[in-house]
Design an enzyme around this catalytic site. Sequence first.
Site, PDB file in Angstrom:
ATOM      1  N   CYS A 153     -29.455 -29.182  40.548  1.00 29.62           N
ATOM      2  CA  CYS A 153     -29.477 -27.606  40.305  1.00 29.62           C
ATOM      3  C   CYS A 153     -29.258 -26.927  41.390  1.00 29.62           C
ATOM      4  O   CYS A 153     -29.368 -26.677  42.548  1.00 29.62           O
ATOM      5  CB  CYS A 153     -30.848 -27.598  39.383  1.00 29.62           C
ATOM      6  SG  CYS A 153     -31.261 -25.952  39.614  1.00 29.62           S
ATOM      7  N   CYS A 168     -31.272 -29.717  34.362  1.00 28.94           N
ATOM      8  CA  CYS A 168     -31.752 -29.990  35.946  1.00 28.94           C
ATOM      9  C   CYS A 168     -33.731 -30.568  35.059  1.00 28.94           C
ATOM     10  O   CYS A 168     -34.179 -30.256  34.490  1.00 28.94           O
ATOM     11  CB  CYS A 168     -31.932 -28.400  36.057  1.00 28.94           C
ATOM     12  SG  CYS A 168     -33.219 -28.460  37.390  1.00 28.94           S
ATOM     13  N   CYS A 185     -32.523 -25.640  42.646  1.00 28.54           N
ATOM     14  CA  CYS A 185     -33.642 -26.326  43.609  1.00 28.54           C
ATOM     15  C   CYS A 185     -33.407 -27.244  43.851  1.00 28.54           C
ATOM     16  O   CYS A 185     -33.940 -28.268  44.852  1.00 28.54           O
ATOM     17  CB  CYS A 185     -34.443 -26.861  42.400  1.00 28.54           C
ATOM     18  SG  CYS A 185     -34.212 -27.941  40.602  1.00 28.54           S
ATOM     19  N   TYR A 244       0.868  -1.267   0.330  1.00 26.61           N
ATOM     20  CA  TYR A 244       0.130  -0.116  -0.154  1.00 26.61           C
ATOM     21  C   TYR A 244       0.798   1.529   0.036  1.00 26.61           C
ATOM     22  O   TYR A 244       0.099   2.149  -0.204  1.00 26.61           O
ATOM     23  CB  TYR A 244      -0.750   0.119   1.658  1.00 26.61           C
ATOM     24  CG  TYR A 244      -0.393  -0.364   2.488  1.00 26.61           C
ATOM     25  CD1 TYR A 244       0.458   0.205   2.963  1.00 26.61           C
ATOM     26  CD2 TYR A 244      -0.648  -1.410   3.515  1.00 26.61           C
ATOM     27  CE1 TYR A 244       1.313   0.157   4.196  1.00 26.61           C
ATOM     28  CE2 TYR A 244      -0.295  -1.951   4.423  1.00 26.61           C
ATOM     29  CZ  TYR A 244       1.046  -1.094   5.262  1.00 26.61           C
ATOM     30  OH  TYR A 244       1.240  -1.532   5.970  1.00 26.61           O
ATOM     31  N   LYS A 250     -10.654   3.554  12.502  1.00 30.93           N
ATOM     32  CA  LYS A 250     -10.755   2.662  13.345  1.00 30.93           C
ATOM     33  C   LYS A 250     -12.262   2.076  14.057  1.00 30.93           C
ATOM     34  O   LYS A 250     -12.939   2.921  14.492  1.00 30.93           O
ATOM     35  CB  LYS A 250     -10.113   2.788  14.382  1.00 30.93           C
ATOM     36  CG  LYS A 250      -8.400   3.042  14.454  1.00 30.93           C
ATOM     37  CD  LYS A 250      -7.641   1.450  13.724  1.00 30.93           C
ATOM     38  CE  LYS A 250      -6.613   1.221  15.502  1.00 30.93           C
ATOM     39  NZ  LYS A 250      -5.852   1.179  16.257  1.00 30.93           N
TER      40      LYS A 250
END
Length: 673
Positions: A410, A428, A413, A228, A316
């Site tokens: 779990c 669960c 629970c 470039y 950017k």
Amino acid sequence: MKKIPENIRHEIEKLVKDLNYHCYRYYVLDSPVISDEEYDLGYRRLKELEERYGCIPPDSPTQRVGAPPLEKFEKVKHTEPMLSLDNAFSYDEVKEFEHRIKRFLKSEEEISYTVEPKYDGLAIELTYKKGLLNRASTRGDGYEGEDVTLNIKTIKAVPLKIEGVEVPEEIDIRGEIYMDIDEFEALNREREQKGEPAFANPRNAAAGAVRQLDSSVTAARKLKLACYGMGAANGVKFKSQWEFVEWLKTVRFPVPSIIKLVTGAEEIIGVIKEIEEKRKDFPFEADGAVIKVNEFDLQQKLGTKTREPRWAIAYKFPAHQGITRINEIVASVGRTGAITPVALLEPIRIGGVTVSRSTLHNWDEIERKDIRVGDTVVVERAGDVIPHIITVIKDKRTGREKQFPPPAKCPVCGALVEKEEGGVAFRCIGLNCTAQVQERIRHYASRAAMDIEGLGEKNVELLYQKGLVRHFVDIYRLKKEDLFELPRFAEKSAQNLIDAIERSKKTTLARFLYSLGILHVGQYAAKLLAKNFKDIEELYHVKPERIIEIKQMGEKIADSISRFFNDPENLAALKTLKDEGLEISNPDFEGAKQERRPFDGLTFVITGTMPMPRREVEELIESMGGHASGSVSKSTDYLVLGEAPGSKFKKAQSLGIKTISYEELLKMAEEGA
Ligand code: IVH
């Protein structure tokens, strides 16, 4: 050179010329015209002749590899300093840059600029003397870099010789060495298998490959080049950046994949937007766009500040990666009971948003990436997508990091946790797990679902605990008086919630289906269903076979949908919702429309030479509703194979992607895919 027969000298010269041309077709144009086998045959013949007669042209492809490892890199002074670039982080800053230039030049007229992607790699200077590559050096501190010639020669896209009629006496050509994303990922997978630390991004991988004392390591890394810029030059004059890049192309240097010549700020921003849009399809990482004043005499007038030119700027793109630490990992229970490990991060700002959690998806992922509590990690946030962890920086480990195994019970629970059959999820099994029930209600009310403003996590928890909402059907039975008594509500907020509930009653089938939280049915699948079923009643008692008929719907999802719509409790809930006044329209329904195109939803990649210009083949694909992409990935449906295909063919084969000829593509277009 030894005296050798004229015909042999000729053959060697011709082989070098031809092989270099085919190298250029393959590595720069990505459009080879001979097969790999033919190339190898020529290469072997050349190597044999060179060895037998001791005649090796300096630009021979055999000279790219085979040098013994170095002790250290020599220092190289750049004739012209290699500058860096000023940054712009917004379109306004781009406009200011453009204004500054006009003011500085006291110009009334519009000024022309080039705009191209900013490659995220490392800068290199290639010095050519009398057309031959003499030296390659890194940028270093801008004034002095390191001599990495042997390494850079192994990169096939780097010309060993400037091919052309008028070759400059001496010229410094600058560009970026980079690594494609695919290549980077493959390299990291390989490193992980060998137990070596992964690279954090393609730039580090490319830089690591260039700064190798053993050039055979560089050669194995498949690096690329985009040129470039120009440093010192002797014996050529270019008027502008545009003219210079055009010349680079004619003398076979790879240049950025997009370069546009524009005038004024508005047009600059137009191209930036185009690059940003196309960026996701680039095979490489681009972190911005570079804008340069086109005319060299204007560049000269503008001059440089301390380290950056006044005539260029880098816009950017909003950053989407950052490095941070995992403070904790927690197990979160979703509406279907699926237990997801979630990393709680040391908060970090990425692209203007603070990220403090990241899903780890599942335990297979944790194991694959070897993620531990306390690890330093690279986090990515792309667009609106949930942040996720790209990789662990293992060098930063202290030994105190802790693994996070799946829970046996779990965490909410206490019910047992099971691993999904054939899948990766842990679930669960507690039917009345409060986490699941609350999650279902919260999901039902969420923005992409029924969009009931004011029914977020906190309020759902409260209404659940007070026994007012135990199922999403209960939402419609809420009364302002009930709410008013609760600690989180006042007169106005109670009324607002009641109003929001009322408003949400008018909805679409796609939204409604998504709201129901059917296992495996996300927004996309919900929309697909809405395209294929006129109304919700049509789904009642649906059989899996009917769902599988829909393209893109698999067995797993079909089973789950069918099970949902055959469950008496669910059907009763749906009827109650209708009785509560839900109005479900379906603008997505396509059953009546006939407008399907043969390639709808299909992605094609083209490789090798086509009987007509590639652009036209792409246009054909797109006119039939398909998508023409530049690189092969898992989501590619077909690889269209031309003559002398490139590396895409191998990749497609390794991914098991279907390959078709150009003729077959035409046939599919006629008959429908
Ligand atoms: S032009 C004086 N063009 O970005 C201008 N640089 O942040 C010199 N880079 O050191 C650079 N893509 O390594 C230019 N299309 C591009 C670029 C590019 C990447 C890098 C280059 C430079 C850095 C500055």
